[in-house]
Design a protein around this motif. Sequence first.
Motif, PDB file in Angstrom:
ATOM      1  N   TYR A 263      68.703-101.078 -15.383  1.00  0.00           N
ATOM      2  CA  TYR A 263      67.878-101.478 -16.614  1.00  0.00           C
ATOM      3  C   TYR A 263      66.323-101.446 -16.411  1.00  0.00           C
ATOM      4  N   LEU A 266      64.131 -99.998 -19.189  1.00  0.00           N
ATOM      5  CA  LEU A 266      64.018-100.628 -20.635  1.00  0.00           C
ATOM      6  C   LEU A 266      62.943-101.849 -20.588  1.00  0.00           C
ATOM      7  N   LEU A 267      62.499-102.123 -19.363  1.00  0.00           N
ATOM      8  CA  LEU A 267      61.577-103.174 -19.464  1.00  0.00           C
ATOM      9  C   LEU A 267      60.355-102.879 -20.167  1.00  0.00           C
ATOM     10  N   ASN A 269      59.717-100.749 -22.816  1.00  0.00           N
ATOM     11  CA  ASN A 269      60.081-100.371 -24.171  1.00  0.00           C
ATOM     12  C   ASN A 269      59.475-101.639 -24.832  1.00  0.00           C
ATOM     13  N   LYS A 270      59.069-101.290 -26.106  1.00  0.00           N
ATOM     14  CA  LYS A 270      58.773-102.482 -27.033  1.00  0.00           C
ATOM     15  C   LYS A 270      59.595-102.460 -28.316  1.00  0.00           C
ATOM     16  N   ASP A 271      60.935-102.874 -27.995  1.00  0.00           N
ATOM     17  CA  ASP A 271      61.856-103.133 -29.019  1.00  0.00           C
ATOM     18  C   ASP A 271      62.733-104.345 -28.752  1.00  0.00           C
ATOM     19  N   THR A 273      65.836-104.605 -27.784  1.00  0.00           N
ATOM     20  CA  THR A 273      66.556-104.417 -26.427  1.00  0.00           C
ATOM     21  C   THR A 273      65.507-105.015 -25.157  1.00  0.00           C
ATOM     22  N   SER A 274      64.397-104.286 -25.324  1.00  0.00           N
ATOM     23  CA  SER A 274      63.348-104.692 -24.329  1.00  0.00           C
ATOM     24  C   SER A 274      63.344-106.281 -24.252  1.00  0.00           C
ATOM     25  N   THR A 275      63.124-106.928 -25.370  1.00  0.00           N
ATOM     26  CA  THR A 275      62.814-108.261 -25.459  1.00  0.00           C
ATOM     27  C   THR A 275      64.069-108.959 -24.704  1.00  0.00           C
ATOM     28  N   GLN A 278      63.863-108.274 -20.922  1.00  0.00           N
ATOM     29  CA  GLN A 278      62.641-109.077 -20.408  1.00  0.00           C
ATOM     30  C   GLN A 278      63.083-110.564 -20.170  1.00  0.00           C
TER      31      GLN A 278
END
Length: 437
Positions: A263, A266-267, A269-271, A273-275, A278
């Motif tokens: 994972y 994915l950290l 990214n700005k979407d 899923t990323s939220t 995080q």
Amino acid sequence: MELVLQQKQELNLVMTYKLRQAIELLQYSTEELCQFIKKQQEENPLIEIKERPHEVAYKENDFGKANFCSTAEEANRLEASEGLGMRDQLVEQAKFLYKDVRDQKVMAYIIYNLDDNGYLSFKQDEREVYGIFGKAEIDRGIELLQAVGPKGIGARCLKECLLLQVTDECPNRQQTESLIRNYLKLLAERKWDGLAARMNISLAEIKAIHEFILTLNPKPCAHISDFSIQYVNPDIIVESKVNGLSFYLNDRYLPAIRFNDNYSGLLANKDETSTYIQGQFATYQWLLNSIEQRRQTIVKIVKVILAKQEEFFKDGFIALQPLTLKEVAEEIGMHESTVSRATMNKVIQTAKGTFELRMFFASKLETATGNDVSQTKVKMLLKSMIENEDKCKPLSDQKVTDLFNKEKGITISRRTVAKYREELHIPPSARRRAIKG
């Protein structure tokens, strides 16, 4: 009335969910912490756990720096061996010894109705107390049962239990049985003169009977209940070495916590899923930090305890010093409530035995010199006094109080002496008096 809008600034302290969890984490035992880590792994995809192939212990070398050491010991738990319970074993033995089917049934009925001490006790109405069996059959079954289990098993009361253990080899059998049947209460109260007068025998004969009765077992089958052995995993282990005491946290069986690299991409990214990722990453970091903070807190507390209670590890409870949570908190620069939570549910293994960590915190009593003495030490002194007393003239609570105040210089009340005596399961002086001669 005029309505007015006003702004007001306030400062409130709010306990977050993570802070509340960190506080709970502090009071977990090591085994509870292990279960908590596994639960976190189920809820958080970023957390991976790996069972340690060998025992890994966080060790403190002579109060120095910490390091990790591994051993080749196997699993942390032992399983109780499977097999027949004690009741089933008794039934099998009864079938082997007695071939009459009716005898086998009545004995099985008795065995499966025994309480935890081996007594035959019922809660039903008296008319139905023996089920399908008559009183004569139950009496016979109890007699037969004496050849299968311990003497006295199946008795319906203490008197019957003791009488079943009186054999032909018993000296003064007739008088012994008479005493048990008629004067057991006087015997328990140790009213020797009254016993001798009522039975019309000498005190020497009463003494002989009493000594024989003491050899009988009032709980002939105390472990009849089927149970599995519960093993205690100590949270802290203390070792005595040539150059002093050392300790280590017994967390060798805690699984290793790792980050799931699948994972990591994915950290950034700005979407949506990323939220989510995080947030889970923050939980992962919180878990690592909280476990380490818990470890360091326990280490600090144990260091203080070992320094303050060093004499205990040499001489035992008699050397236990008074110590409070507040004193430890001030020593390590933490709040008293933190120390209280960190010492909760923790077990410490020492050369003197395995105890709850809270045992080292003993309240204070004043002495004539102005020094303090621990409550535990006073109890040990009380126990020693009573063990060494003249058994024919046992010490009363008031006499013990006087001895503490005059000879030991410890200020204590008679009521406190009585309380400590009861906590030590020591009967009052009237019930400790022995027969002269």
